[in-house]
Design a protein around this motif. Structure first.
Motif, mmCIF file in Angstrom:
data_model
loop_
_atom_site.group_PDB
_atom_site.id
_atom_site.type_symbol
_atom_site.label_atom_id
_atom_site.label_comp_id
_atom_site.label_asym_id
_atom_site.label_seq_id
_atom_site.Cartn_x
_atom_site.Cartn_y
_atom_site.Cartn_z
ATOM 1 N N VAL A 1 0.842 -1.206 0.000
ATOM 2 C CA VAL A 1 0.000 0.000 0.000
ATOM 3 C C VAL A 1 0.873 1.250 0.000
ATOM 4 O O VAL A 1 0.631 2.196 -0.771
ATOM 5 N N ARG A 2 1.894 1.281 0.841
ATOM 6 C CA ARG A 2 2.778 2.459 0.894
ATOM 7 C C ARG A 2 3.463 2.683 -0.451
ATOM 8 O O ARG A 2 3.586 3.828 -0.909
ATOM 9 N N THR A 3 3.873 1.597 -1.088
ATOM 10 C CA THR A 3 4.541 1.712 -2.388
ATOM 11 C C THR A 3 3.581 2.218 -3.455
ATOM 12 O O THR A 3 3.925 3.106 -4.250
ATOM 13 N N ARG A 4 2.370 1.667 -3.479
ATOM 14 C CA ARG A 4 1.393 2.085 -4.493
ATOM 15 C C ARG A 4 0.987 3.545 -4.300
ATOM 16 O O ARG A 4 0.733 4.252 -5.274
ATOM 17 N N ILE A 5 0.922 3.998 -3.064
ATOM 18 C CA ILE A 5 0.589 5.403 -2.811
ATOM 19 C C ILE A 5 1.625 6.311 -3.471
ATOM 20 O O ILE A 5 1.297 7.351 -4.040
ATOM 21 N N MET A 6 2.880 5.890 -3.419
ATOM 22 C CA MET A 6 3.963 6.711 -3.971
ATOM 23 C C MET A 6 4.114 6.571 -5.476
ATOM 24 O O MET A 6 4.565 7.506 -6.144
ATOM 25 N N THR A 7 3.754 5.404 -6.025
ATOM 26 C CA THR A 7 4.114 5.125 -7.419
ATOM 27 C C THR A 7 2.947 4.955 -8.380
ATOM 28 O O THR A 7 3.171 4.852 -9.590
ATOM 29 N N SER A 8 1.708 4.919 -7.890
ATOM 30 C CA SER A 8 0.597 4.690 -8.803
ATOM 31 C C SER A 8 -0.560 5.630 -8.482
ATOM 32 O O SER A 8 -0.549 6.328 -7.460
ATOM 33 N N SER A 9 -1.546 5.647 -9.359
ATOM 34 C CA SER A 9 -2.738 6.473 -9.136
ATOM 35 C C SER A 9 -3.923 5.626 -8.698
ATOM 36 O O SER A 9 -5.061 6.069 -8.707
ATOM 37 N N LYS A 10 -3.674 4.392 -8.269
ATOM 38 C CA LYS A 10 -4.751 3.502 -7.843
ATOM 39 C C LYS A 10 -5.403 3.981 -6.562
ATOM 40 O O LYS A 10 -4.741 4.480 -5.649
ATOM 41 N N GLY A 11 -6.722 3.806 -6.487
ATOM 42 C CA GLY A 11 -7.465 4.109 -5.279
ATOM 43 C C GLY A 11 -7.526 2.893 -4.364
ATOM 44 O O GLY A 11 -7.079 1.803 -4.718
ATOM 45 N N PRO A 12 -8.106 3.043 -3.170
ATOM 46 C CA PRO A 12 -8.101 1.971 -2.173
ATOM 47 C C PRO A 12 -8.853 0.709 -2.587
ATOM 48 O O PRO A 12 -8.467 -0.392 -2.198
ATOM 49 N N LYS B 1 -3.429 -11.433 -4.221
ATOM 50 C CA LYS B 1 -2.123 -11.941 -3.821
ATOM 51 C C LYS B 1 -2.216 -12.813 -2.569
ATOM 52 O O LYS B 1 -1.186 -13.212 -2.011
ATOM 53 N N GLY B 2 -3.450 -13.091 -2.151
ATOM 54 C CA GLY B 2 -3.645 -14.018 -1.054
ATOM 55 C C GLY B 2 -3.753 -13.399 0.321
ATOM 56 O O GLY B 2 -3.867 -14.109 1.323
ATOM 57 N N VAL B 3 -3.736 -12.076 0.395
ATOM 58 C CA VAL B 3 -3.850 -11.407 1.691
ATOM 59 C C VAL B 3 -5.302 -11.456 2.157
ATOM 60 O O VAL B 3 -6.224 -11.255 1.364
ATOM 61 N N GLN B 4 -5.535 -11.702 3.434
ATOM 62 C CA GLN B 4 -6.889 -11.752 3.979
ATOM 63 C C GLN B 4 -7.512 -10.363 3.939
ATOM 64 O O GLN B 4 -6.821 -9.343 4.050
ATOM 65 N N ALA B 5 -8.837 -10.328 3.802
ATOM 66 C CA ALA B 5 -9.548 -9.051 3.710
ATOM 67 C C ALA B 5 -9.277 -8.159 4.921
ATOM 68 O O ALA B 5 -9.098 -6.940 4.785
ATOM 69 N N SER B 6 -9.230 -8.758 6.096
ATOM 70 C CA SER B 6 -8.986 -7.969 7.322
ATOM 71 C C SER B 6 -7.585 -7.352 7.299
ATOM 72 O O SER B 6 -7.392 -6.213 7.759
ATOM 73 N N GLN B 7 -6.618 -8.090 6.773
ATOM 74 C CA GLN B 7 -5.257 -7.563 6.672
ATOM 75 C C GLN B 7 -5.184 -6.442 5.638
ATOM 76 O O GLN B 7 -4.477 -5.451 5.835
ATOM 77 N N ALA B 8 -5.916 -6.615 4.537
ATOM 78 C CA ALA B 8 -5.955 -5.571 3.509
ATOM 79 C C ALA B 8 -6.568 -4.295 4.074
ATOM 80 O O ALA B 8 -6.053 -3.188 3.836
ATOM 81 N N GLU B 9 -7.652 -4.433 4.841
ATOM 82 C CA GLU B 9 -8.302 -3.270 5.441
ATOM 83 C C GLU B 9 -7.355 -2.561 6.403
ATOM 84 O O GLU B 9 -7.293 -1.319 6.434
ATOM 85 N N ALA B 10 -6.627 -3.339 7.170
ATOM 86 C CA ALA B 10 -5.678 -2.743 8.120
ATOM 87 C C ALA B 10 -4.582 -1.975 7.385
ATOM 88 O O ALA B 10 -4.184 -0.882 7.802
ATOM 89 N N ALA B 11 -4.099 -2.550 6.277
ATOM 90 C CA ALA B 11 -3.043 -1.894 5.500
ATOM 91 C C ALA B 11 -3.537 -0.597 4.870
ATOM 92 O O ALA B 11 -2.805 0.392 4.780
ATOM 93 N N LEU B 12 -4.803 -0.587 4.462
ATOM 94 C CA LEU B 12 -5.364 0.593 3.792
ATOM 95 C C LEU B 12 -5.595 1.760 4.747
ATOM 96 O O LEU B 12 -5.898 2.867 4.298
ATOM 97 N N HIS C 1 -3.289 3.154 6.071
ATOM 98 C CA HIS C 1 -2.177 4.044 5.705
ATOM 99 C C HIS C 1 -2.591 5.023 4.601
ATOM 100 O O HIS C 1 -1.910 6.025 4.368
ATOM 101 N N PHE C 2 -3.688 4.700 3.906
ATOM 102 C CA PHE C 2 -4.137 5.517 2.775
ATOM 103 C C PHE C 2 -5.283 6.408 3.265
ATOM 104 O O PHE C 2 -6.456 6.127 3.044
ATOM 105 N N SER C 3 -4.946 7.494 3.932
ATOM 106 C CA SER C 3 -5.938 8.366 4.551
ATOM 107 C C SER C 3 -6.782 9.086 3.500
ATOM 108 O O SER C 3 -6.431 9.142 2.318
ATOM 109 N N PHE C 4 -7.897 9.653 3.967
ATOM 110 C CA PHE C 4 -8.771 10.414 3.063
ATOM 111 C C PHE C 4 -8.001 11.552 2.408
ATOM 112 O O PHE C 4 -8.144 11.797 1.190
#
Length: 270
Positions: free
Chosen positions: A121-132, A142-153, A155-158
């Motif tokens: 998530v931190r890398t994509r914030i810096m290098t891409s225009s993808k939204g959450p 990539k096999g990450v659980q939904a709860s883990q993905a939510e926790a990582a996101l 980092h992507f504040s409003f």
């Protein structure tokens, strides 16, 4: 029992060794092992080896080779557990060995899906225009659980989302200057949604874009689009029918009736 008669270094891989055995019928190649296995079992000439020990060494060496592949795969960037498992499966590693390797990598803190998700998530914030929403989809693929993905996101504040979305929107509108202002706004909205930004972010961006088009730019866009439409329909229609086709086509492209009427007056009545 077999007697270990000779140990030689492989020519193409100095870290691996060929083990020669004599099962009572003369010396013959037995198997090969990595240097770590050689040291672990303290292999040396004239050792007596039973079949169980030989098989154990082979299995240990297979695991070591697969583990080395995994370490090399991890050396380029962090990986998810699914990526490691898929990679080792493609390398035809034994399923039981894969389980053992994954467990070892986790114990050694080299494999952690939450840290992987945070990093991505931190890398994509810096290098891409993808939204959450797209980032979450990528993580789950990539096999990450939904709860883990939510926790990582988290980092992507409003504010970060708004900043990236607005930057993209401004660039998009600048590049789409040949389109009508209304079509530019519609395109920005559609594209931001496609890129995975949520409705509240998209609406905030749209609310802070220019509220009115530049009159001269809008006219230039109308002339450009209108002339294309004229070329398309002139061979099929004329007079009133041609004007109606042009008017409908330009309206679909987002131009106002005032601009359309001006174009028709200047370009279709001559």
């Amino acid at each position: 029992m077999a007697k270990l008669t000779k140990i030689t270094t492989q020519k193409k891989n100095k870290g691996r060794y060929n083990i020669f055995l004599d099962h009572g019928q003369g010396e013959a190649y037995g198997f090969s092992v990595d240097e770590d296995i050689l040291v672990k079992y303290r292999l040396q000439k004239n050792m007596e080896l039973d079949e169980a020990t030989i098989e154990a060494m082979k299995q240990t060496d297979e695991i070591h080779k697969s583990y080395t592949l995994a370490i090399n795969y991890l050396s380029y960037r962090m990986r998810s557990e699914k990526e490691i498992r898929d990679y080792l499966h493609d390398k035809e590693a034994d399923p039981e060995h894969i389980d053992e390797i994954v467990a070892r990598l986790k114990k050694e803190k080299l494999l952690d899906d939450q840290e992987f998700a945070n990093s991505l998530v931190r890398t994509r914030i810096m290098t891409s225009s993808k939204g959450p929403l797209l980032l979450k989809k990528e993580l789950i693929e990539k096999g990450v659980q939904a709860s883990q993905a939510e926790a990582a996101l988290e980092h992507f504040s409003f504010d970060k989302q708004y900043e990236k979305a607005m930057k993209f929107a401004e660039k998009k509108m600048k590049n789409d200057g040949k389109k009508s202002f209304r079509q530019q706004i519609q395109t920005v909205q559609q594209t931001l949604m496609q890129k995975g930004y949520q409705g509240d972010v998209v609406q905030e961006v749209l609310a802070n874009l220019p509220e009115e088009e530049n009159e001269e730019s809008e006219w230039q866009a109308a002339v450009l689009q209108g002339e294309k439409i004229l070329r398309k329909y002139r061979q099929k229609a004329e007079g009133y029918e041609l004007k109606q086709k042009v008017k409908s086509a330009m309206y679909r492209k987002g131009f106002t009736f005032d601009v359309i009427d001006r174009f028709i007056e200047e370009y279709c009545d001559n």
